[in-house]
Design a protein around this motif. Structure first.
Motif, mmCIF file in Angstrom:
data_model
loop_
_atom_site.group_PDB
_atom_site.id
_atom_site.type_symbol
_atom_site.label_atom_id
_atom_site.label_comp_id
_atom_site.label_asym_id
_atom_site.label_seq_id
_atom_site.Cartn_x
_atom_site.Cartn_y
_atom_site.Cartn_z
ATOM 1 N N PHE A 361 0.834 -1.205 0.000
ATOM 2 C CA PHE A 361 0.000 0.000 0.000
ATOM 3 C C PHE A 361 0.868 1.254 0.000
ATOM 4 N N PHE A 365 0.484 3.455 -3.235
ATOM 5 C CA PHE A 365 -0.219 4.710 -2.989
ATOM 6 C C PHE A 365 0.711 5.901 -3.227
ATOM 7 N N GLY A 401 -3.878 1.260 -3.622
ATOM 8 C CA GLY A 401 -4.055 1.765 -2.275
ATOM 9 C C GLY A 401 -5.168 1.037 -1.553
#
Length: 541
Positions: A361, A365, A401
């Motif tokens: 993530f 992200f 994400g």
């Protein structure tokens, strides 16, 4: 018999507060845990539908010209893919499923503030989903406008846009009700000692998200009603031939839909903030700044919608202001990333499946956020607007994400509610396949966009063929990892190794009660004496 830590009750027997049996004991239950699982299976089922549609889109784009479908079918396919993934999976996903499952326990409550309203929100969600799916097979066929329903096309197309829009309208009401319920629950039902400074960061993220749901979602509802009025009554509000303004639709739509991005990402950030301290064996770094950044993202995220419209026509002053605000909203997101990385520093890191998804993530992200700055700067946005670069950026933020955070949450919390866990090695292999396939799929898209390939096009020039083939191969690798993840996780939850009350060594309240949690969560109301990441205060070495 009362369930002990290592002897979970038979599947489906826990949390039955209805006196009924079978499916009715679930769809009429007001227990937040059953409602959370209803949401989970619903949204994950729609996620799988969206994945299948996405694979079909990639197969069509594997080579120039027609591959498996014609242009009209392609238009309908990417529209339905977007509607399903945005409105039926990612927006209700965290709040409905893990928000319901975990949040009341984390604050020491027996349930949410309005249990019946909570169940009603799931019914509304399912009713809206059924209406959306009905629109695919009735009227003039599946909508073909894209998930944004842009005018004037959404006014004039002969496809079944009105029914799909009405379904999204109903789903929006479900979102508003959930937001009201969560805000009230967090304000009124915290246990003794559960001060605002002791709330888990997942709860803080749900709190910030709930305010966005309450304040922004009605704007979407109004906008969708206006589309139906345009199509059915011919009001001409957005039709320039009748004195209307199509740009007003874009403003109304994005005033909701950019904050909606934070409805999608804020709970994911809360999940990461809960997972990283546990698997780094360290208290979270900068608790107060992470809380502040969640509230700042919710507030500032409502002010940046105009960057979607740099090429639609607006004044230089408006472009300057929206571009500046877009860069400002990146600051609280960066605060979170730096705090997560600081938490990892000199931690005793355990690379189990939830942690691997959390680390993924952070990287994915960050790539999505940095590429978002390219779109936030008008000079570069003009060149890459409506290209595959935008598609790649959006999926890095939302799938890389929120999607990876959702998978991390599945591995982290579901064993708590089923009393069994998955096999670790297949979970790690599934993560590796998904991570590699994801980057091959969407990074290729961003390069295609920089080369000038437009999105939402059924065909393309031959020079784009190699990267499109590469992207399609990446989608197959990603799908293989997803299949392995699902088989391993759900097989483990049914037949896997039994787990105790605290398999990960967490300090938040959900790990202090039996596994699976009892019907009303706590035998007696807890008194909170330590913070959510104070492992020694919780008696955890």
């Amino acid at each position: 018999m009362e369930p002990t830590d290592l002897t979970p009750p038979p599947a489906g027997s826990f949390w039955n507060d209805t006196g009924r049996s079978g499916i009715t004991s679930w769809i009429f239950s007001t227990d937040h845990k059953r409602i959370g699982l209803l949401y989970f299976y619903s949204v994950f089922g729609f996620f799988l539908v969206g994945v299948l549609l996405g694979l079909l889109i990639r197969i069509e784009l594997m080579a120039p010209g027609r591959t498996i479908m014609g242009p009209q079918a392609y238009n309908a396919l990417f529209t339905v893919h977007g509607v399903v993934m945005v409105f039926l999976f990612i927006i209700p996903g965290f709040q409905g499923s893990f928000g319901n499952l975990v949040m009341p326990i984390q604050i020491g409550a027996r349930d949410v503030a309005f249990p019946r309203l909570n169940l009603f929100s799931w019914w509304l969600y399912m009713a809206g989903a059924v209406i959306i799916l009905t629109s695919l097979f009735t009227g003039g066929g599946p909508p073909d406008t894209g998930w944004t329903f842009y005018v004037p096309f959404s006014e004039r197309t002969g496809t079944n846009v009105s029914l799909a829009v009405f379904g999204v309208f109903i789903v929006g009401f479900s979102s508003i009700i959930t937001g009201v319920n969560f805000v009230t629950t967090i304000h009124r039902l915290r246990a003794e000692g559960m001060t605002w400074g002791r709330l888990p960061l997942f709860v803080w993220s749900l709190y910030a998200t709930a305010w966005v749901q309450i304040l922004a979602t009605p704007i979407l509802g109004i906008t969708l009603v206006l589309i139906m009025a345009e199509r059915i009554l011919g009001t001409g509000l957005f039709d320039p031939s009748r004195g209307g303004d199509p740009l007003m639709y874009q403003h109304l739509f994005w005033i909701y839909s950019h904050p909606a991005v934070y409805i999608m990402i804020l709970p994911a950030m809360g999940v990461i903030s809960d997972i990283i301290p546990v698997f780094a064996r360290k208290p979270i770094f900068g608790y107060r700044m992470i809380v502040f950044s969640s509230l700042a993202i919710a507030a500032a995220g409502s002010l940046v919608w105009g960057h979607h419209m740099f090429t639609s026509g607006m004044s230089d002053t408006a472009i300057l202001v929206f571009s500046f605000l877009t860069f400002i909203v990146a600051i609280p997101s960066a605060i979170k990333v730096f705090n997560w990385v600081s938490t990892l520093y000199r931690g005793s890191i355990s690379l189990e499946a939830p942690m691997l998804f959390a680390l993924s993530f952070i990287l994915l992200f960050s790539i999505g956020g940095l590429t978002g700055l390219i779109l936030g700067a008008a000079a570069t946005d003009i060149h890459v607007h409506d290209t595959h670069f935008v598609v790649g950026h959006f999926h890095y933020v939302i799938f890389g994400g929120s999607g990876f955070a959702f998978f991390g949450a599945m591995h982290y919390w579901l064993p708590k509610f089923y009393g069994r866990r998955y096999a670790e090695k297949p979970a790690v292999i599934a993560w590796a396949l998904m991570f590699v396939g994801f980057n091959i799929l969407y990074f290729s898209m961003m390069v295609l966009g920089l080369k000038g390939m437009p999105r939402r096009y059924y065909d393309y020039l031959p020079e784009f063929a190699p990267l499109n083939l590469t992207s399609t191969i990446g989608s197959w690798i990603l799908a293989a990892g997803l299949v392995l993840l699902l088989v391993n996780l759900f097989r483990g939850l049914r037949h896997g190794e039994r787990v105790g009350s605290n398999p990960w060594g967490g300090a938040t309240l959900e790990w202090s009660i039996p596994t699976p949690p009892p019907t009303e969560n706590f035998a007696e109301e807890p008194v909170v004496t330590h913070g959510p990441y104070d492992f020694r205060g919780a008696g955890i070495p």
